[in-house]
Design a protein around this motif. Structure first.
Motif, short mmCIF file in Angstrom:
data_model
loop_
_atom_site.label_atom_id
_atom_site.label_comp_id
_atom_site.label_asym_id
_atom_site.label_seq_id
_atom_site.Cartn_x
_atom_site.Cartn_y
_atom_site.Cartn_z
N THR A 71 0.83 -1.19 0.00
CA THR A 71 0.00 0.00 0.00
C THR A 71 0.88 1.25 0.00
N ALA A 72 0.25 2.40 -0.16
CA ALA A 72 1.01 3.65 -0.09
C ALA A 72 1.63 3.83 1.29
N ALA A 73 0.89 3.50 2.35
CA ALA A 73 1.45 3.61 3.70
C ALA A 73 2.58 2.60 3.89
N GLY A 74 2.39 1.39 3.35
CA GLY A 74 3.41 0.36 3.47
C GLY A 74 4.69 0.71 2.74
N TYR A 75 4.58 1.53 1.71
CA TYR A 75 5.76 1.97 0.95
C TYR A 75 6.73 2.71 1.86
N TYR A 76 6.22 3.37 2.88
CA TYR A 76 7.05 4.17 3.78
C TYR A 76 7.42 3.41 5.06
N ALA A 77 7.46 2.08 4.99
CA ALA A 77 7.88 1.28 6.13
C ALA A 77 9.37 1.52 6.40
N PRO A 78 9.79 1.46 7.66
CA PRO A 78 11.20 1.73 8.02
C PRO A 78 12.09 0.53 7.71
N ASP A 79 12.40 0.33 6.43
CA ASP A 79 13.24 -0.80 6.06
C ASP A 79 14.42 -0.33 5.22
N ALA A 119 1.12 12.36 -15.91
CA ALA A 119 -0.32 12.49 -15.68
C ALA A 119 -1.11 11.96 -16.87
N ALA A 120 -0.67 12.29 -18.08
CA ALA A 120 -1.37 11.81 -19.27
C ALA A 120 -1.31 10.29 -19.37
N ALA A 121 -0.17 9.70 -19.03
CA ALA A 121 -0.02 8.24 -19.09
C ALA A 121 -0.90 7.57 -18.04
N CYS A 122 -0.93 8.11 -16.83
CA CYS A 122 -1.74 7.52 -15.76
C CYS A 122 -3.23 7.58 -16.08
N ALA A 123 -3.65 8.64 -16.75
CA ALA A 123 -5.07 8.80 -17.08
C ALA A 123 -5.56 7.70 -18.03
N LYS A 124 -4.65 7.07 -18.75
CA LYS A 124 -5.03 6.03 -19.72
C LYS A 124 -5.09 4.64 -19.10
N GLU A 125 -4.61 4.51 -17.87
CA GLU A 125 -4.51 3.19 -17.26
C GLU A 125 -5.78 2.82 -16.49
N PRO A 126 -6.13 1.53 -16.45
CA PRO A 126 -7.31 1.09 -15.70
C PRO A 126 -7.05 1.13 -14.20
N PRO A 127 -8.12 1.14 -13.39
CA PRO A 127 -7.96 1.23 -11.93
C PRO A 127 -7.15 0.08 -11.34
N GLU A 128 -7.17 -1.08 -11.98
CA GLU A 128 -6.47 -2.24 -11.43
C GLU A 128 -5.01 -2.33 -11.86
N ARG A 129 -4.51 -1.33 -12.60
CA ARG A 129 -3.14 -1.38 -13.11
C ARG A 129 -2.14 -1.47 -11.96
N GLN A 130 -1.22 -2.42 -12.08
CA GLN A 130 -0.16 -2.58 -11.09
C GLN A 130 1.18 -2.16 -11.68
N VAL A 131 2.09 -1.74 -10.82
CA VAL A 131 3.46 -1.40 -11.21
C VAL A 131 4.41 -2.01 -10.20
N ARG A 132 5.67 -2.09 -10.57
CA ARG A 132 6.68 -2.58 -9.65
C ARG A 132 7.67 -1.46 -9.36
N THR A 133 7.90 -1.18 -8.09
CA THR A 133 8.80 -0.11 -7.71
C THR A 133 10.25 -0.53 -7.94
N ARG A 134 11.16 0.42 -7.87
CA ARG A 134 12.57 0.10 -8.05
C ARG A 134 13.12 -0.73 -6.89
N HIS A 135 12.33 -0.82 -5.81
CA HIS A 135 12.72 -1.64 -4.67
C HIS A 135 12.15 -3.06 -4.78
N GLY A 136 11.40 -3.33 -5.85
CA GLY A 136 10.88 -4.67 -6.08
C GLY A 136 9.46 -4.89 -5.61
N ASP A 137 8.81 -3.86 -5.07
CA ASP A 137 7.44 -4.01 -4.56
C ASP A 137 6.42 -3.90 -5.68
N ALA A 138 5.41 -4.75 -5.64
CA ALA A 138 4.26 -4.60 -6.54
C ALA A 138 3.23 -3.72 -5.85
N MET A 139 2.72 -2.72 -6.57
CA MET A 139 1.74 -1.79 -6.02
C MET A 139 0.70 -1.48 -7.07
#
Length: 232
Positions: A71-79, A119-139
């Protein structure tokens, strides 16, 4: 949070930030920021790169469906992602990036192009679109975009302070960041300490370490529902 609401906040805050810096004198870019050792120019280069990561992530294959989404909150975990070593890399990357532009106006114009493309790219994506962060997390993309609103809003506090200006958060972005800090609730009941209430901007600045917070203030904020984030 609703993806359209988050995207609207990202647009509003990015536009506000660009408008605030696009005309400042060149010498102002080299003022120290509160994010030591960064200058205003360097903290701005950092947040520009942070926004640009969205485009990089969208260009990569979408992660395989998984139940283990951060989650967005989980992204800021102290790790590890906020460890001293990673922060050193983050500091050096921003300093190197800042030096690659001819001047501050060029950096501001680059930011303006980057956020608009994102912003333009995000507007084209569906609500369920997932991405992987540079730290390896799926969000979920919408959750990762919340973290980009945090970057633009909170580092906007740093830029404003470095320039000697009052903070300038948009209402849309301030609401997104407040809801992240308060587990989804709006900031509708001001935290009161010693008879004085904080407005939302003061709360955000204190909760993100941009203003000092005493132990008694921290206790009051926690009673209010504050969820602490680890910020680099």
């Amino acid at each position: 949070m609703n993806g359209e609401t988050v995207l609207a906040a990202f647009r509003a805050e990015s536009q506000r930030l660009y408008e605030k810096v696009c005309g400042i004198p060149e010498a102002e870019w080299d003022r120290p920021s509160p994010c030591d050792p960064w200058t205003v120019r360097e903290v701005f280069a950092h947040l520009t790169a942070a926004v640009g990561r969205v485009g990089v992530m969208l260009a990569e294959p979408e992660p395989e469906p998984s139940g283990a989404l951060v989650t967005a909150a989980g992204y800021y975990a102290p790790d590890e992602r906020f460890s001293p070593g990673v922060n050193e890399v983050r500091i050096g990357a921003a300093q190197e990036s800042a030096g690659s532009y001819d001047d501050g106006r060029a950096l501001a114009e680059h930011f303006d192009a980057v956020w608009r493309t994102v912003a333009a790219a995000c507007a084209k994506e569906p609500p369920e679109r997932q991405v992987r962060t540079r730290h390896g997390d799926a969000m979920l993309l919408s959750d990762f975009l919340v973290t980009r609103v945090v970057e633009v809003c909170v580092h906007g506090f740093d830029v404003a302070a470095g320039l000697g200006h009052p903070p300038w958060p948009t209402g849309e972005a301030a609401d997104v960041v407040a809801r992240l800090l308060l587990d989804g609730r709006p900031y509708d009941r001001p935290v009161t300490v010693a008879g004085a209430g904080w407005d939302r901007t003061t709360f955000l600045r204190k909760a993100t370490g941009r203003l000092p917070m005493s132990a008694s203030e921290g206790t009051a904020a926690e009673r209010h529902g504050l969820h602490w984030l680890t910020l680099g």
